[in-house]
Design a protein around this motif. Structure first.
Motif, PDB file in Angstrom:
ATOM      1  N   ALA A   1      -9.977  -3.127  -4.509  1.00 11.84           N
ATOM      2  CA  ALA A   1     -10.874  -2.702  -5.589  1.00 11.84           C
ATOM      3  C   ALA A   1     -10.095  -2.393  -6.864  1.00 11.84           C
ATOM      4  O   ALA A   1     -10.502  -2.777  -7.975  1.00 11.84           O
ATOM      5  CB  ALA A   1     -11.681  -1.484  -5.145  1.00 11.84           C
ATOM      6  N   THR A   2      -8.957  -1.723  -6.708  1.00 20.84           N
ATOM      7  CA  THR A   2      -8.142  -1.358  -7.880  1.00 20.84           C
ATOM      8  C   THR A   2      -7.576  -2.614  -8.542  1.00 20.84           C
ATOM      9  O   THR A   2      -7.572  -2.740  -9.766  1.00 20.84           O
ATOM     10  CB  THR A   2      -7.012  -0.393  -7.470  1.00 20.84           C
ATOM     11  OG1 THR A   2      -7.581   0.732  -6.802  1.00 20.84           O
ATOM     12  CG2 THR A   2      -6.237   0.095  -8.677  1.00 20.84           C
ATOM     13  N   PHE A   3      -7.103  -3.549  -7.716  1.00 25.76           N
ATOM     14  CA  PHE A   3      -6.595  -4.813  -8.260  1.00 25.76           C
ATOM     15  C   PHE A   3      -7.709  -5.527  -9.022  1.00 25.76           C
ATOM     16  O   PHE A   3      -7.478  -6.097 -10.095  1.00 25.76           O
ATOM     17  CB  PHE A   3      -6.055  -5.698  -7.136  1.00 25.76           C
ATOM     18  CG  PHE A   3      -5.484  -7.006  -7.618  1.00 25.76           C
ATOM     19  CD1 PHE A   3      -4.204  -7.071  -8.136  1.00 25.76           C
ATOM     20  CD2 PHE A   3      -6.233  -8.178  -7.574  1.00 25.76           C
ATOM     21  CE1 PHE A   3      -3.678  -8.276  -8.598  1.00 25.76           C
ATOM     22  CE2 PHE A   3      -5.727  -9.391  -8.031  1.00 25.76           C
ATOM     23  CZ  PHE A   3      -4.444  -9.438  -8.543  1.00 25.76           C
ATOM     24  N   GLY A   4      -8.920  -5.481  -8.462  1.00 26.03           N
ATOM     25  CA  GLY A   4     -10.070  -6.117  -9.117  1.00 26.03           C
ATOM     26  C   GLY A   4     -10.348  -5.549 -10.493  1.00 26.03           C
ATOM     27  O   GLY A   4     -10.797  -6.270 -11.400  1.00 26.03           O
TER      28      GLY A   4
ATOM     29  N   ARG B   1       0.823  -1.221   0.000  1.00 21.56           N
ATOM     30  CA  ARG B   1       0.000   0.000   0.000  1.00 21.56           C
ATOM     31  C   ARG B   1       0.852   1.263   0.000  1.00 21.56           C
ATOM     32  O   ARG B   1       0.423   2.307  -0.492  1.00 21.56           O
ATOM     33  CB  ARG B   1      -0.932   0.019   1.223  1.00 21.56           C
ATOM     34  CG  ARG B   1      -1.968  -1.082   1.235  1.00 21.56           C
ATOM     35  CD  ARG B   1      -3.002  -0.895   2.339  1.00 21.56           C
ATOM     36  NE  ARG B   1      -2.427  -0.827   3.661  1.00 21.56           N
ATOM     37  CZ  ARG B   1      -2.400   0.272   4.425  1.00 21.56           C
ATOM     38  NH1 ARG B   1      -2.925   1.402   4.009  1.00 21.56           N
ATOM     39  NH2 ARG B   1      -1.855   0.235   5.621  1.00 21.56           N
ATOM     40  N   GLU B   2       2.075   1.183   0.593  1.00 21.66           N
ATOM     41  CA  GLU B   2       2.953   2.367   0.676  1.00 21.66           C
ATOM     42  C   GLU B   2       3.349   2.879  -0.708  1.00 21.66           C
ATOM     43  O   GLU B   2       3.686   4.051  -0.870  1.00 21.66           O
ATOM     44  CB  GLU B   2       4.235   2.040   1.431  1.00 21.66           C
ATOM     45  CG  GLU B   2       4.054   1.660   2.881  1.00 21.66           C
ATOM     46  CD  GLU B   2       5.297   0.983   3.437  1.00 21.66           C
ATOM     47  OE1 GLU B   2       6.417   1.319   2.990  1.00 21.66           O
ATOM     48  OE2 GLU B   2       5.159   0.106   4.290  1.00 21.66           O
ATOM     49  N   ARG B   3       3.353   1.994  -1.698  1.00 21.67           N
ATOM     50  CA  ARG B   3       3.781   2.398  -3.041  1.00 21.67           C
ATOM     51  C   ARG B   3       2.806   3.395  -3.672  1.00 21.67           C
ATOM     52  O   ARG B   3       3.205   4.197  -4.505  1.00 21.67           O
ATOM     53  CB  ARG B   3       3.897   1.163  -3.956  1.00 21.67           C
ATOM     54  CG  ARG B   3       5.004   0.218  -3.546  1.00 21.67           C
ATOM     55  CD  ARG B   3       5.085  -0.990  -4.462  1.00 21.67           C
ATOM     56  NE  ARG B   3       6.174  -1.859  -4.035  1.00 21.67           N
ATOM     57  CZ  ARG B   3       7.119  -2.339  -4.838  1.00 21.67           C
ATOM     58  NH1 ARG B   3       7.114  -2.052  -6.122  1.00 21.67           N
ATOM     59  NH2 ARG B   3       8.072  -3.117  -4.351  1.00 21.67           N
ATOM     60  N   ILE B   4       1.532   3.275  -3.321  1.00 22.62           N
ATOM     61  CA  ILE B   4       0.479   4.088  -3.943  1.00 22.62           C
ATOM     62  C   ILE B   4      -0.142   4.969  -2.868  1.00 22.62           C
ATOM     63  O   ILE B   4      -0.881   4.482  -2.007  1.00 22.62           O
ATOM     64  CB  ILE B   4      -0.593   3.184  -4.586  1.00 22.62           C
ATOM     65  CG1 ILE B   4       0.046   2.190  -5.564  1.00 22.62           C
ATOM     66  CG2 ILE B   4      -1.649   4.032  -5.282  1.00 22.62           C
ATOM     67  CD1 ILE B   4      -0.905   1.102  -6.055  1.00 22.62           C
ATOM     68  N   SER B   5       0.206   6.252  -2.874  1.00 19.96           N
ATOM     69  CA  SER B   5      -0.315   7.183  -1.867  1.00 19.96           C
ATOM     70  C   SER B   5      -1.281   8.176  -2.500  1.00 19.96           C
ATOM     71  O   SER B   5      -1.049   8.634  -3.627  1.00 19.96           O
ATOM     72  CB  SER B   5       0.828   7.957  -1.210  1.00 19.96           C
ATOM     73  OG  SER B   5       1.574   7.104  -0.372  1.00 19.96           O
ATOM     74  N   LEU B   6      -2.340   8.497  -1.774  1.00 24.40           N
ATOM     75  CA  LEU B   6      -3.280   9.547  -2.175  1.00 24.40           C
ATOM     76  C   LEU B   6      -3.269  10.616  -1.096  1.00 24.40           C
ATOM     77  O   LEU B   6      -3.434  10.298   0.093  1.00 24.40           O
ATOM     78  CB  LEU B   6      -4.687   8.974  -2.335  1.00 24.40           C
ATOM     79  CG  LEU B   6      -4.875   7.971  -3.491  1.00 24.40           C
ATOM     80  CD1 LEU B   6      -6.241   7.313  -3.405  1.00 24.40           C
ATOM     81  CD2 LEU B   6      -4.694   8.663  -4.842  1.00 24.40           C
ATOM     82  N   ASP B   7      -3.008  11.870  -1.503  1.00 30.87           N
ATOM     83  CA  ASP B   7      -2.921  12.985  -0.553  1.00 30.87           C
ATOM     84  C   ASP B   7      -1.992  12.649   0.624  1.00 30.87           C
ATOM     85  O   ASP B   7      -2.296  12.936   1.781  1.00 30.87           O
ATOM     86  CB  ASP B   7      -4.310  13.384  -0.056  1.00 30.87           C
ATOM     87  CG  ASP B   7      -5.143  14.028  -1.164  1.00 30.87           C
ATOM     88  OD1 ASP B   7      -4.548  14.698  -2.033  1.00 30.87           O
ATOM     89  OD2 ASP B   7      -6.374  13.848  -1.176  1.00 30.87           O
ATOM     90  N   GLY B   8      -0.860  12.024   0.306  1.00 35.84           N
ATOM     91  CA  GLY B   8       0.186  11.787   1.301  1.00 35.84           C
ATOM     92  C   GLY B   8       0.009  10.551   2.143  1.00 35.84           C
ATOM     93  O   GLY B   8       0.888  10.228   2.953  1.00 35.84           O
ATOM     94  N   GLU B   9      -1.103   9.815   1.977  1.00 37.51           N
ATOM     95  CA  GLU B   9      -1.357   8.622   2.792  1.00 37.51           C
ATOM     96  C   GLU B   9      -1.421   7.378   1.910  1.00 37.51           C
ATOM     97  O   GLU B   9      -2.033   7.417   0.831  1.00 37.51           O
ATOM     98  CB  GLU B   9      -2.683   8.762   3.553  1.00 37.51           C
ATOM     99  CG  GLU B   9      -2.696   9.865   4.596  1.00 37.51           C
ATOM    100  CD  GLU B   9      -1.695   9.625   5.722  1.00 37.51           C
ATOM    101  OE1 GLU B   9      -1.486   8.452   6.089  1.00 37.51           O
ATOM    102  OE2 GLU B   9      -1.123  10.613   6.224  1.00 37.51           O
ATOM    103  N   PRO B  10      -0.844   6.250   2.364  1.00 38.18           N
ATOM    104  CA  PRO B  10      -0.968   5.009   1.589  1.00 38.18           C
ATOM    105  C   PRO B  10      -2.434   4.671   1.341  1.00 38.18           C
ATOM    106  O   PRO B  10      -3.283   4.923   2.203  1.00 38.18           O
ATOM    107  CB  PRO B  10      -0.323   3.959   2.497  1.00 38.18           C
ATOM    108  CG  PRO B  10       0.602   4.725   3.396  1.00 38.18           C
ATOM    109  CD  PRO B  10      -0.058   6.058   3.604  1.00 38.18           C
ATOM    110  N   VAL B  11      -2.737   4.097   0.176  1.00 42.52           N
ATOM    111  CA  VAL B  11      -4.126   3.725  -0.119  1.00 42.52           C
ATOM    112  C   VAL B  11      -4.606   2.706   0.910  1.00 42.52           C
ATOM    113  O   VAL B  11      -3.811   1.938   1.454  1.00 42.52           O
ATOM    114  CB  VAL B  11      -4.302   3.133  -1.538  1.00 42.52           C
ATOM    115  CG1 VAL B  11      -4.118   4.177  -2.601  1.00 42.52           C
ATOM    116  CG2 VAL B  11      -3.394   1.936  -1.764  1.00 42.52           C
ATOM    117  N   SER B  12      -5.895   2.697   1.164  1.00 39.07           N
ATOM    118  CA  SER B  12      -6.468   1.745   2.111  1.00 39.07           C
ATOM    119  C   SER B  12      -6.441   0.339   1.509  1.00 39.07           C
ATOM    120  O   SER B  12      -6.327   0.169   0.283  1.00 39.07           O
ATOM    121  CB  SER B  12      -7.915   2.123   2.416  1.00 39.07           C
ATOM    122  OG  SER B  12      -8.709   1.982   1.246  1.00 39.07           O
ATOM    123  N   GLU B  13      -6.546  -0.666   2.368  1.00 40.11           N
ATOM    124  CA  GLU B  13      -6.620  -2.050   1.890  1.00 40.11           C
ATOM    125  C   GLU B  13      -7.808  -2.219   0.948  1.00 40.11           C
ATOM    126  O   GLU B  13      -7.711  -2.882  -0.085  1.00 40.11           O
ATOM    127  CB  GLU B  13      -6.725  -3.011   3.076  1.00 40.11           C
ATOM    128  CG  GLU B  13      -5.443  -3.100   3.881  1.00 40.11           C
ATOM    129  CD  GLU B  13      -5.491  -4.179   4.964  1.00 40.11           C
ATOM    130  OE1 GLU B  13      -6.544  -4.833   5.115  1.00 40.11           O
ATOM    131  OE2 GLU B  13      -4.470  -4.360   5.645  1.00 40.11           O
TER     132      GLU B  13
END
Length: 443
Positions: A100-103, A83-95
């Protein structure tokens, strides 16, 4: 509690080969096409170089957010979670968002895989997921760090308007070439038609490809030491205070909560990149209070990160001689340790002797071990190289990371006479080493 869906995504990504390298731009282009080209939905700042990319990307992100923009940031490798690789507004994306994105991406990735003998890599997948997540958010701008090289790196489908080149040195020579000029040619491949290019101070060898590529692509070039740079830096509690020359003028009284001249250099590069993106330049300066606010927010885990005190334990991901030289300089200038013990584990494809030679003057003793990477150098082999540099009486070989940390703390405290001020343990040699240690020490 464990999230079974998230665990399944991690396992599916790992199955693609966490360390497998395959440079095939056609595959990632095909995947982007079937996804509807999400990377075209927002502008981007794209970073390459040998060292300093992640710290600089984090600074750029913080500065853009201080100016009110919604940011997506893609960096690698991660320390604890993908999750650390993909951050939105400075925070890692949620699980949940990662699942959902992987899906969305995985079924289309399988269609692309079917066309080729070799499937898309772990890095191809996380890159596509980042670009899709940024489009879905949506973000105002993406800050993207190259995985390896530049021209044939999966991230390069972004074709960014602002490109950043941190210092270029020798690393990943088995993939990028044996000379700095060869390596620079790979990295300048991220410069596309009409881009603005922000470059750190480079050697003459690295500068030739930069100048040629900029001329070919009609790109605008701003160079550290000419158009921008560090004017002054002074040590401060918890970091340093900087005066920076930007493209639009001088910015003073900037507190940066990171240590070392290399981080001050990264800050100057980050500022110039944000100025270029926001249209600052001769006659137009950014609001200095917003710049101060952005830099004050910056953190960079695993970069001279203090995780314990009494004794002090620092984590630093230096994994090549250029990075270790910066770390050693920062240790000498910013910390007054009278006794330092180093815990070192490295990957087998690095210039290990070059790295140890730089560490030797500042470390009283060294404990070598083996990190969790399949590419890690065996502890015994590393021990032999360490003995050649440090001498037998200063080297301890330990099989596991927990034992190595424990042994280093014992060795550090043996010399303290009960006074733990001024003694320290530095855990270094690889980002994987830092990640392994962080899991143990952050509990």
């Amino acid at each position: 509690m464990s999230n079974p869906e998230y665990d399944e995504v991690e396992a599916a990504l790992d199955k693609r080969g966490f360390t497998r390298m395959a440079f095939d731009m056609q595959k990632i282009r095909d995947l982007m096409d079937v996804l509807g080209s999400p990377q075209r939905a927002y502008p981007a700042i794209h970073l390459t170089g040998t060292n300093g990319k992640t710290s600089t990307a984090r600074m750029i992100d913080a500065l853009l957010r201080a100016h009110g923009l919604h940011t997506g940031r893609y960096t690698s490798p991660h320390l604890e979670s993908v999750r650390e690789r993909i951050s939105l507004d400075g925070e890692p994306v949620s699980e949940e968002r990662l699942v959902a994105t992987f899906g969305e991406v995985a079924p289309l990735a399988e269609l692309v895989d079917a066309r080729y003998a070799e499937p898309l890599t772990y890095f191809d997948m996380t890159t596509a997921m980042a670009y899709a997540a940024f489009a879905d958010a949506p973000v105002d701008i993406a800050v993207v760090e190259v995985g390896l090289g530049g021209e044939e790196d999966a991230t390069n489908v972004i074709e960014a308007g602002v490109c950043v080149l941190t210092p270029i040195g020798l690393d990943h020579t088995e993939w990028l070439g044996d000379t700095i000029e060869d390596i620079a040619w790979h990295k300048v491949g991220i410069i596309h038609q009409g881009a603005t290019v922000i470059t750190a101070l480079q050697t003459e060898e690295a500068m030739r490809p930069i100048l040629e590529r900029c001329a070919d692509m009609q790109a605008t070039l701003a160079r550290e030491g000419s158009e921008f740079g560090v004017v002054e830096r002074t040590q401060a509690v918890g970091g340093q205070v900087l005066t920076l020359q930007g493209l639009g003028g001088v910015y003073d009284e900037i507190f940066l909560p990171l240590f070392g001249a290399h981080q001050a250099q990264n800050a100057a590069i980050a500022l110039a990149a944000v100025e270029a993106f926001l249209g600052a330049g001769a006659g137009r300066q950014l609001e200095v209070d917003l710049v101060r606010e952005g830099f004050a927010r910056v953190d960079s885990p695993g970069r001279l990160e203090r995780v314990r005190s009494a004794p002090t334990i620092l984590l630093d991901g230096a994994h090549n001689p250029h990075g270790m030289a910066a770390t050693v300089t920062a240790l000498e200038e910013e910390f007054s340790f009278r006794h330092l013990v180093a815990v070192v584990s490295v990957l087998g494809d690095k210039d290990v002797t070059g790295l140890l030679d730089l560490l030797e003057p500042v470390a009283a003793k060294i404990v070598v071990t083996q990190n969790s990477s399949p590419r890690a150098m065996p502890a015994e082999e590393l021990g032999q190289l360490a003995v050649a540099v440090f001498g037998e009486d200063r080297v301890t070989v330990t099989a596991t990371m927990p034992d190595a940390i424990e042994e280093a703390v014992v060795l550090a405290e043996e010399d303290s006479s009960g006074d733990t001020s001024g003694i320290a343990v530095l855990i270094t040699g690889s980002v994987v080493t830092v990640a392994d240690a962080r899991k143990l020490l952050k509990r």
